[in-house]
Design an enzyme around this catalytic site. Structure first.
Site, mmCIF file in Angstrom:
data_model
loop_
_atom_site.group_PDB
_atom_site.id
_atom_site.type_symbol
_atom_site.label_atom_id
_atom_site.label_comp_id
_atom_site.label_asym_id
_atom_site.label_seq_id
_atom_site.Cartn_x
_atom_site.Cartn_y
_atom_site.Cartn_z
ATOM 1 N N ASN A 133 10.064 1.197 -1.210
ATOM 2 C CA ASN A 133 10.535 0.425 -2.366
ATOM 3 C C ASN A 133 11.773 -0.374 -1.952
ATOM 4 O OD1 ASN A 133 10.067 3.615 -3.635
ATOM 5 N ND2 ASN A 133 8.592 1.990 -4.020
ATOM 6 N N TRP B 249 0.828 -1.221 0.000
ATOM 7 C CA TRP B 249 0.000 0.000 0.000
ATOM 8 C C TRP B 249 0.855 1.260 0.000
ATOM 9 C CZ3 TRP B 249 -0.031 4.131 3.235
ATOM 10 C CH2 TRP B 249 -1.015 5.090 2.957
ATOM 11 N N ASN B 250 1.914 1.235 0.784
ATOM 12 C CA ASN B 250 2.827 2.382 0.789
ATOM 13 C C ASN B 250 3.742 2.238 -0.411
ATOM 14 O OD1 ASN B 250 4.808 4.261 1.176
ATOM 15 N ND2 ASN B 250 4.928 3.952 3.387
ATOM 16 N N ASP B 251 3.342 2.819 -1.505
ATOM 17 C CA ASP B 251 4.103 2.543 -2.723
ATOM 18 C C ASP B 251 5.392 3.342 -2.801
ATOM 19 O OD1 ASP B 251 3.009 4.977 -3.392
ATOM 20 O OD2 ASP B 251 1.632 4.159 -4.888
ATOM 21 N N CYS B 252 5.746 3.972 -1.686
ATOM 22 C CA CYS B 252 7.049 4.623 -1.599
ATOM 23 C C CYS B 252 8.032 3.818 -0.761
ATOM 24 C CB CYS B 252 6.894 6.018 -1.013
ATOM 25 S SG CYS B 252 5.952 7.076 -2.094
#
Ligand code: BGC
Ligand code: NOJ
Length: 815
Positions: A488, A483-486
């Protein structure tokens, strides 16, 4: 608050009383296929279905001043030129008001005794917008003036339109017939559609070439034709086609005149394309203008917009709620935001250019949670469309274009939370409707053209994907991100010109996500409930086994001592752990472990929420995403560490994930905390709009946190998952009206001081009037449930079996 405007709750409007708001304050027009965005100064643009592929009017993002293009009316009276919406001329007005309502905006400006009102809306099921314009002479003398309309056409494909001038400056084509302007660029080749801009009143002139109307070296603040008081009747050949009309008016003292402009997207369908070479067949355009030339049709269309919203909102309405912010958000504005996010996902807003992203897989699944009660049929179709972009191995296209419904190859897949969200949206749909037949709906997999595997197959594929893709701790692999696409964990990017989102080799990586584990617990428990509802107890038991197994893993591997670890990076080092120098605690793993049912028997869930309270929460702004913010870029963490501290995913208040914590508090019966947290991110409750800056009626994706140099500043309003989840929080978790597979469940969690409230809920063809009383000052627990005078055990209202369509429910809190 009063400085810029106020809520008119009875009208369901936000009234802006001065045009120079701290940021453009936006509203949406349209609910079906034609959409527009409009700000209080009538800035914005329109498109059909897809803001990238069918953009009708131009908008230049990130301009200075902000928000320069739109649906403008200019008044030329004597020497002065002005706009009722203040911009673009910014001539000082004697009075200004903008009423943003549901599906419409009405802007009124007054100068030198002339008042101009512009009401903009999209009639239900039509591919057009109407601007109803009324000009009033409020003086005691006769007045002469000219009114000019103005839009700039986009040549349909927005990216090309913004970047490829060597072509676009030579392709623009228009026709003008009886003052109606037909924008028909590329119509001679592969397009079978055009944009129509017409006026229902006789016009004194028109322009379609921007250089003629505005001028090459002038701006919209001083357009040549308006200054001269006369259109030039220009025809655009290439360059920049626009639509402008001139209406000359002479108004007696106290007189007024009303007419309308119509901007339409017209699909030619099977009609012949041309009447003659270079002359398009305008049958449909003429029909539209004929229809709306009757002002009664304009008024009827506007009444239909209002009625449609009233019908939709009547499905969930709360009254006598002791908190005005919660009541107005849950009744009106939050539902409007749910409509916008459902329709547009994260594609077109003041911050999303309509070019970059289409429909997001995780985003659109979550949007359904706040929308499904409004139009379950449309939610059903959306679920099938989304599922059809899944691949047969369980991975999903992360985004797709709404026009083509095809996955975007540019971004691809590999976001390992994606598959699981489908289970949440599907279960929400079945809880709302009882319609389990959706599970049999053929969706097929995007990599197997012609395949017809049904939705249930997709759901099982999603469960299997998570189970089969686990790392060294037995936790789900994260892929590019969850969900936290930052966050990485496989990106390791040293190149500033790379995308954090897609770069990095995820094959063979060990990076794991505790958030996905928590989400899996939630989804698996949903699926167990669904199988039980369908009487498939063996399947329920099988999935329960997977649940138990994942729960054990979470408890054994992911507890960090006082909260849940966030992830394990590619080298299997913990992320979001006390052992980290920065980013010691993250919100998402607390939220999803708790929501998924972890920590229930060992006290950890409560501890996790307390840790959020201690390290992340600030009553003024909400919860920061993590703590402490990263002060340096971390190769092994990616974009999360790229933002300056206190913004976005680097410890900004990311409203979306706050809502999960709100639900968490209600699971523990903490009604006071739940409301306090709810209000901390609620736009209507923001005390100072010069600090908050964003719209007071729409959730912002993020607020600069206490860890930033500009705390309290809201950004990225409208298109955020906060919309859907806040509606879930307010309508289900706090006010406690929860659709369940077998009926409506009543399970409130409110502040102790609340004495009571009522909710009207339409559900599966029955209108429930629910009145909740709290005589003992409790937060939760249903002490008694009386349904049409009959006492019912537990908290589930049984579905009526005798055809009743009105049911009265009396609830007393405090079990
Ligand atoms: C943002 C995220 C967003 C992502 C999508 C990032 O820069 O911080 O919130 O989801 O871009 O592309
Ligand atoms: C916004 C994106 O649209 C959403 O998919 C993502 O979950 C959040 N940002 C958090 O990074």
């Amino acid at each position: 608050m009063a400085k810029y405007g106020y809520f008119d709750d009875a009208q369901r409007e936000f009234v802006i009383t001065r045009p120079d708001t701290p940021l453009p304050w936006l509203n949406y027009l349209g609910q079906d296929e034609y959409f527009g965005m409009v700000t209080q100064t009538s800035g914005g643009y329109s498109f059909w279905k897809d803001a990238k592929l069918r953009r009708l009017t131009r908008y230049r993002y990130n301009n200075n001043p902000m928000d320069n293009d739109g649906r403008f009316l200019f008044v030329k009276q004597g020497k002065s030129i002005w706009n009722p919406g203040w911009k673009p001329t910014r001539t000082k007005l004697d009075a200004f008001e903008c009423r943003h309502g549901l599906g419409y905006s009405q802007i009124t400006g007054k100068k030198d005794g002339i008042e101009v009102e512009q009401l903009m809306f999209v009639p239900p099921q039509e591919n057009l917008e109407v601007w109803k314009v009324t000009v009033r002479n409020k003086t005691k003398k006769a007045q002469k003036l000219s009114l000019f309309s103005y839009v700039e056409f986009c040549l349909f494909e927005a990216l090309n339109d913004m970047t490829n001038y060597q072509r676009t400056y030579s392709i623009g084509e228009v026709e003008i017939e009886n003052g109606a302007i037909y924008h028909k660029t590329e119509y001679r080749e592969r397009r079978n559609h055009y944009t129509l801009f017409g006026c229902t009143r006789k016009v004194a002139g028109y322009d379609t070439a921007r250089d003629a109307f505005v001028g090459v070296h002038n701006g919209l603040g001083d357009p040549k034709a308006v200054l001269a008081g006369k259109c030039t009747n220009s025809r655009a050949y290439g360059w920049n086609p626009i639509g402008a009309h001139q209406v000359d008016l002479t108004l007696k003292p106290g007189a007024e005149e009303t007419f309308a402009f119509v901007l339409a997207y017209v699909e030619q369908g099977d009609l012949p394309k041309f009447d003659a070479p270079f002359v398009i067949n305008k049958t449909k355009g003429k029909e539209i203008m004929a229809k709306y030339s009757d002002l009664a049709a304009v008024d009827a269309a506007f009444a239909a917009v209002k009625q449609r919203w009233e019908d939709l909102l009547s499905i969930y309405q709360a009254t006598k709620v002791p908190n005005e912010h919660l009541q107005r958000m849950v009744n009106t504005w939050n539902q409007a935001q749910c409509m916008a996010t459902f329709n547009l996902s994260r594609s077109a807003s003041g911050y999303e250019t309509g070019i970059g992203r289409g429909m997001g897989y995780r985003d659109s699944n979550q949007d359904i949670l706040g929308f499904v009660h409004l139009l379950p049929e449309r939610a059903r179709q959306r679920i099938v469309d989304i599922a059809s972009t899944q691949l047969s191995d369980g991975t999903c296209f992360h985004q797709y274009q709404p026009l083509t419904k095809k996955g975007n190859a540019d971004i691809g897949g590999g976001f390992n939370d994606d598959p699981l969200w489908l289970i949440l949206s599907t279960c929400a749909y079945i809880r709302e409707t009882g319609d389990a037949s959706i599970l049999q709906e053929p969706c097929g997999y995007a990599d197997k053209p012609g395949s017809k595997d049904n939705l249930l197959h997709h759901i099982e594929t999603s469960i299997a994907y998570t189970l089969n893709n686990r790392g060294p701790h037995g936790l789900p692999l994260i892929g590019h991100a969850d969900w936290n696409d930052c966050l990485n964990l496989n990106c390791f990017s040293k190149e500033p010109n790379e995308s954090f989102q897609c770069v990095g080799d995820i094959a063979g990586s060990k990076a794991e996500s505790v958030m996905i584990a928590g989400l899996f617990l939630y989804a698996a428990r949903d699926l167990v409930g669904l199988y039980q509802f369908m009487g498939q107890s063996a399947d329920a038991a099988r999935v329960q086994g997977h649940y138990d197994d994942m729960l054990k893993t979470v408890e054994e591997q992911a507890w960090d001592g006082a909260w849940y670890t966030r992830a394990f990076d590619a080298a299997s080092n913990p992320v979001g752990s006390k052992s980290c120098k920065e980013g010691k605690i993250y919100i998402e793993s607390q939220a999803w472990c708790v929501l998924g049912g972890a920590g229930q028997t060992n006290g950890r869930a409560k501890k996790a929420l307390q840790a959020v309270d201690k390290y992340l929460y600030d009553a003024r702004y909400g919860c920061a995403l993590q703590y402490p913010p990263y002060s340096e870029y971390h190769l092994e963490l990616g974009e999360v560490s790229s933002y300056p501290p206190g913004y976005k995913e680097n410890a900004g208040v990311f409203s979306h994930n706050n809502t999960w914590i709100h639900i968490g508090w209600t699971m523990f019966g903490e009604g006071d905390k739940a409301l306090e947290y709810y209000l901390s991110i609620c736009p209507s409750a923001k005390p100072d709009h010069d600090v908050y800056r964003s719209e007071p009626y729409s959730y912002a994706q993020m607020t600069a946190s206490q860890f930033s140099p500009t705390p309290g500043e809201g950004k990225n309003s409208w298109l955020t998952g906060t919309g859907a989840w806040s509606f879930v929080v307010a309508s289900q978790s706090i006010l406690g009206v929860k659709p369940d597979f077998t009926g409506l469940r009543i399970d409130p969690c409110v502040p102790k001081k609340w004495k009571g409230y009522s909710v009207q809920r339409k559900f599966r063809g029955v209108t429930y009037t629910i009145s909740v009383k709290n005589p003992k000052g409790k937060c939760n627990g249903v002490k008694s449930l009386v349904v049409d005078g009959q006492k019912v055990a537990g908290n589930l209202i049984p579905l009526p079996t005798d055809g009743r369509t009105e049911v009265k429910v009396e609830v007393t809190l405090g079990a």
